[in-house]
Design a protein around this motif. Sequence first.
Motif, short mmCIF file in Angstrom:
data_model
loop_
_atom_site.label_atom_id
_atom_site.label_comp_id
_atom_site.label_asym_id
_atom_site.label_seq_id
_atom_site.Cartn_x
_atom_site.Cartn_y
_atom_site.Cartn_z
N LEU A 1 2.66 1.42 7.32
CA LEU A 1 1.22 1.49 7.15
C LEU A 1 0.55 0.16 7.51
N GLU A 2 1.19 -0.93 7.15
CA GLU A 2 0.61 -2.24 7.46
C GLU A 2 0.58 -2.48 8.96
N ASN B 1 -3.15 11.89 -0.77
CA ASN B 1 -4.35 11.33 -1.39
C ASN B 1 -5.10 12.36 -2.22
N ALA C 1 -2.28 -0.46 10.29
CA ALA C 1 -3.55 -1.10 9.95
C ALA C 1 -3.81 -2.29 10.85
N VAL D 1 10.06 3.37 0.19
CA VAL D 1 8.64 3.08 -0.02
C VAL D 1 8.28 1.77 0.66
N VAL E 1 -10.28 -0.88 -1.29
CA VAL E 1 -10.57 -0.42 0.07
C VAL E 1 -11.82 0.46 0.08
N ARG F 1 -2.72 2.13 -1.54
CA ARG F 1 -3.83 1.32 -1.02
C ARG F 1 -3.77 1.22 0.51
N GLU F 2 -2.58 1.04 1.05
CA GLU F 2 -2.45 0.92 2.50
C GLU F 2 -2.79 2.25 3.20
N MET F 3 -2.50 3.34 2.53
CA MET F 3 -2.91 4.64 3.08
C MET F 3 -4.43 4.69 3.20
N ALA F 4 -5.10 4.25 2.16
CA ALA F 4 -6.57 4.25 2.18
C ALA F 4 -7.08 3.37 3.30
N ARG F 5 -6.40 2.24 3.50
CA ARG F 5 -6.86 1.31 4.53
C ARG F 5 -6.72 1.91 5.92
N MET G 1 -0.92 12.04 4.89
CA MET G 1 -1.60 10.99 4.10
C MET G 1 -2.77 11.60 3.34
N ILE H 1 -9.92 -4.78 -2.83
CA ILE H 1 -8.69 -4.26 -3.43
C ILE H 1 -8.66 -2.74 -3.38
N GLY I 1 7.81 2.35 4.14
CA GLY I 1 6.54 3.05 4.33
C GLY I 1 5.37 2.08 4.32
N ILE I 2 5.43 1.11 3.43
CA ILE I 2 4.36 0.11 3.36
C ILE I 2 4.30 -0.67 4.67
N THR J 1 0.73 -0.27 -3.89
CA THR J 1 0.48 -0.87 -2.57
C THR J 1 0.46 0.21 -1.49
N PHE J 2 1.42 1.11 -1.56
CA PHE J 2 1.51 2.18 -0.57
C PHE J 2 0.23 3.01 -0.53
#
Lengths: 159, 159
Positions: free
Chosen positions: B142-143, B24, B146, B135, B69, A18-22, B20, B67, B138-139, A15-16
């Motif tokens: 990021l959310e 990645n 976003a 983590v 992104v 994916r949220e980075m990508a978003r 980030m 999914i 962190g999510i 999830t982390f």
Amino acid sequence: MKAEMPQVKKENLITFVREMARVNLLLKAFMRQKFKEHNIDLTSEMMQVMMTLWRKDGINQQEIANITVKDKASLTYLIDNLARRELVQRTEDENDRRNKLITLTAKGWELKEMAAPWIDEMFELVGKDIASEIVTKGITLLETMATNLENQHANLAED
Amino acid sequence: MKAEMPQVKKENLITFVREMARVNLLLKAFMRQKFKEHNIDLTSEMMQVMMTLWRKDGINQQEIANITVKDKASLTYLIDNLARRELVQRTEDENDRRNKLITLTAKGWELKEMAAPWIDEMFELVGKDIASEIVTKGITLLETMATNLENQHANLAED
DNA sequence: AAATATTAGTTAAGTATTTAACTATTTTTT
DNA sequence: AAAAAATAGTTAAATACTTAACTAATATTT
């Protein structure tokens, strides 16, 4: 000994990532939108290079690559594009002729005057209602992840 | 009223975004390295699609795009590549003929058996010495970022 | 029911990235 | 000093991504 990792943590990491990508995608979309509004013929990648130079002018391509987390081959390409737009220029480093120092032109500095307000706006928006401390902890998390990945060989060796 | 953001926070956000990108890049490098070791002819982007399907088979391209992104145009390209390698197949959805359902072939499932161990390894490595709670935070961070970016128009309207 | 809007997927052109091989220059080793 | 290794940058080919325009199918509105 292999570390036990509960399944829930793997799910969290997925999830982390994916949220980075978003977030990354949304930042790029924000920039593209601004370019369109202001009729600026640039991509977000080129703008990343410009932002780097506004903060530190006259560095070489490899250093820009390190700061922007890009490959040096990508930098050749991006600098070519920025030079064609007369925003930057390459000059040979007299102290070390392997280096090409990238400096902003007058036009490159002018762009900063125009773009700086909405770059600030972008960072204000993205950081809205987020305590500074939370971001700092996020940086620490990312740095730990990066170090874990960078040290993979060392970690394998000590098994 | 415009929120005051201290300069230090903008600097932090710039660092956050850079880190980030670094994580990645390192994740992709890890995967590329594994593909090389195991002689797998795949890219990390294609693998992302495969990982999505191992978790949920028989979904359409748009859902995979959401999914992972990615853009739906990228998915056309990536599914073409995976289909050419006989790892997935497209079938028309009888209930809604706009959809193409993507299902794994036997070969696609076999790849999972082979790749799953080192994908687990990758997530164990990246999450090494990091508490699950960190983590999770962190999510959340990021959310929030976003959401801030997604709601930019709404935020502008309420000024 | 017909017109309109939305959704899923494709295509084509342009841009970005990656890899690997290459040149030129500088640094380190022998 | 000569040889070897490392560093910076370029190039070319392949892959990946983005945008915008497009088709086909479905859903919504009138």
